[in-house]
Design an enzyme around this catalytic site. Structure first.
Site, PDB file in Angstrom:
ATOM      1  N   ASN A   7     106.763  52.367 -31.558  1.00 39.00           N
ATOM      2  CA  ASN A   7     106.210  51.027 -31.734  1.00 39.00           C
ATOM      3  C   ASN A   7     105.372  51.050 -33.018  1.00 39.00           C
ATOM      4  OD1 ASN A   7     104.856  48.619 -31.600  1.00 39.00           O
ATOM      5  ND2 ASN A   7     103.860  49.004 -29.628  1.00 39.00           N
ATOM      6  N   LYS A   9     103.693  48.705 -34.306  1.00 42.86           N
ATOM      7  CA  LYS A   9     102.528  47.806 -34.259  1.00 42.86           C
ATOM      8  C   LYS A   9     102.396  47.112 -35.624  1.00 42.86           C
ATOM      9  CE  LYS A   9     100.642  50.608 -30.599  1.00 42.86           C
ATOM     10  NZ  LYS A   9      99.503  51.115 -29.875  1.00 42.86           N
ATOM     11  N   HIS A  91     102.978  44.266 -23.644  1.00 44.11           N
ATOM     12  CA  HIS A  91     102.180  45.350 -24.223  1.00 44.11           C
ATOM     13  C   HIS A  91     100.694  45.041 -24.056  1.00 44.11           C
ATOM     14  CE1 HIS A  91     100.440  48.186 -27.029  1.00 44.11           C
ATOM     15  NE2 HIS A  91     101.555  48.884 -26.893  1.00 44.11           N
ATOM     16  N   GLU A  93      98.198  45.473 -25.904  1.00 43.39           N
ATOM     17  CA  GLU A  93      97.513  44.832 -27.041  1.00 43.39           C
ATOM     18  C   GLU A  93      97.770  43.327 -27.044  1.00 43.39           C
ATOM     19  OE1 GLU A  93      99.032  47.527 -29.971  1.00 43.39           O
ATOM     20  OE2 GLU A  93      97.662  49.069 -29.222  1.00 43.39           O
ATOM     21  N   GLU A 160     101.675  52.429 -19.780  1.00 35.72           N
ATOM     22  CA  GLU A 160     100.770  52.774 -20.874  1.00 35.72           C
ATOM     23  C   GLU A 160      99.333  52.488 -20.443  1.00 35.72           C
ATOM     24  OE1 GLU A 160     102.977  52.623 -24.887  1.00 35.72           O
ATOM     25  OE2 GLU A 160     102.270  50.608 -24.481  1.00 35.72           O
ATOM     26  N   GLY A 166      96.048  54.770 -28.489  1.00 35.74           N
ATOM     27  CA  GLY A 166      95.387  54.852 -29.790  1.00 35.74           C
ATOM     28  C   GLY A 166      94.051  55.573 -29.762  1.00 35.74           C
ATOM     29  N   SER A 196      98.899  57.947 -26.591  1.00 37.05           N
ATOM     30  CA  SER A 196      98.565  59.194 -27.283  1.00 37.05           C
ATOM     31  C   SER A 196      99.601  60.309 -27.067  1.00 37.05           C
ATOM     32  CB  SER A 196      97.159  59.670 -26.927  1.00 37.05           C
ATOM     33  OG  SER A 196      96.213  58.701 -27.347  1.00 37.05           O
TER      34      SER A 196
HETATM   35  O1  LIG Z   1     100.728  51.519 -27.412  1.00 33.86           O
HETATM   36  C1  LIG Z   1     101.430  52.499 -27.573  1.00 33.86           C
HETATM   37  C2  LIG Z   1     102.881  52.365 -27.749  1.00 33.86           C
HETATM   38  O2  LIG Z   1     103.314  51.090 -27.435  1.00 33.86           O
HETATM   39  C3  LIG Z   1     100.833  53.850 -27.638  1.00 33.86           C
HETATM   40  O3  LIG Z   1     100.060  53.945 -28.781  1.00 33.86           O
HETATM   41  P1  LIG Z   1      99.517  55.370 -29.253  1.00 33.86           P
HETATM   42  O4  LIG Z   1     100.684  56.308 -29.243  1.00 33.86           O
HETATM   43  O5  LIG Z   1      98.966  55.115 -30.628  1.00 33.86           O
HETATM   44  O6  LIG Z   1      98.478  55.775 -28.268  1.00 33.86           O
END
Ligand SMILES: O=C(CO)COP(=O)(O)O
Length: 236
Positions: A7, A9, A91, A93, A160, A166, A196
């Site tokens: 992803n 982002k 997601h 976020e 997740e 993150g 992570s």
């Molecule tokens: O949100 C994520 C993938 O969609 C995970 O993010 P990270 O791998 O940066 O923790």
């Protein structure tokens, strides 16, 4: 064989995305790797990519519409230009930063389900819920399935935990096992772990019972690292 997804982002440009996709594609081709690999670039970086069938380009988000007046959003008219048939929905976020409610998410899910899209549907609990224990955690997660047709044939789930995204803090093997086992008992769909995941831990995570792959943010954005992740999981 685990499913590995990146992803992006809000990272990469159109130019660097093309280089990334081409490099991953060449790697898969050269090594005859047949694992399903997904890349979710920014909407501005969608393009006509020539890829092997198991390298799939998806979109991180889209509005449940063909076209119309939804400032800042894209619909299937834009996705069709690039034959995009895969979407991330739910997601954390988008839930927590962009304020998507379960109702909004449900509408999006129904719309893209009815068009036959492959949906990667994300669920996960914030830290204050995790602190209350596994039962509360599962309760919270199950609420994220309200209005979601979990029998949809083109569905992949991604667990997740918000506190692991993150942050560099990966869930422990037991955390992952407990939640994945519980979800799998209820819903028999491929279930990825995200939060992570890194070059160093992806293999171990993908070997946990009921983990069918990984959805990776930060550690996937450098193409050399993403290729190493694919290398580390190709024989599983
Ligand atoms: O949100 C994520 C993938 O969609 C995970 O993010 P990270 O791998 O940066 O923790």
């Amino acid at each position: 064989m685990p499913i590995i997804a990146s992803n992006f982002k809000t990272n990469h440009t159109r130019k660097s995305t093309t280089l990334f996709v081409n490099e991953v594609n060449n790697f898969l081709k050269k090594n005859k790797i047949s694992n399903e690999v997904y890349i979710f670039p920014t909407s501005t970086s969608l393009d006509h990519f020539e890829t092997v069938p198991n390298l799939i380009i998806g979109v991180q988000n889209a509005y449940p519409t063909t076209s119309g007046s939804f400032t800042g959003e894209i619909g299937t008219f834009q996705l069709n230009e690039f034959e995009i048939k895969t979407i991330l929905i739910g997601h954390s976020e988008r839930r927590h930063i962009l304020g998507e409610t379960q109702e909004t998410i449900t509408k999006k899910y129904e719309f893209y389900k009815n068009l036959g899209y492959k949906i990667i549907y994300c669920i996960g609990e914030p830290l204050e819920i995790k602190k209350q224990g596994i039962e509360k955690t599962l309760e919270y997660i199950y609420e994220q399935f309200i209005g979601i047709d979990v029998n949809y044939s083109n569905l992949i789930l991604a667990y997740e935990p918000v506190w692991a995204i993150g942050t560099g803090v990966t869930a422990t093997i037991d955390d992952i096992k407990n939640v994945h086992n519980a979800i799998k008992q209820k819903i028999n769909k491929p279930l990825l772990y995200g939060g992570s995941v890194k070059v160093e831990n992806v293999r171990e995570i993908c070997q946990i019972e009921n983990v069918d792959g990984a959805l990776i943010g930060t550690a996937s954005w450098k193409v050399e690292d993403f290729i190493e992740i694919l290398e580390n999981t190709k024989d599983l």
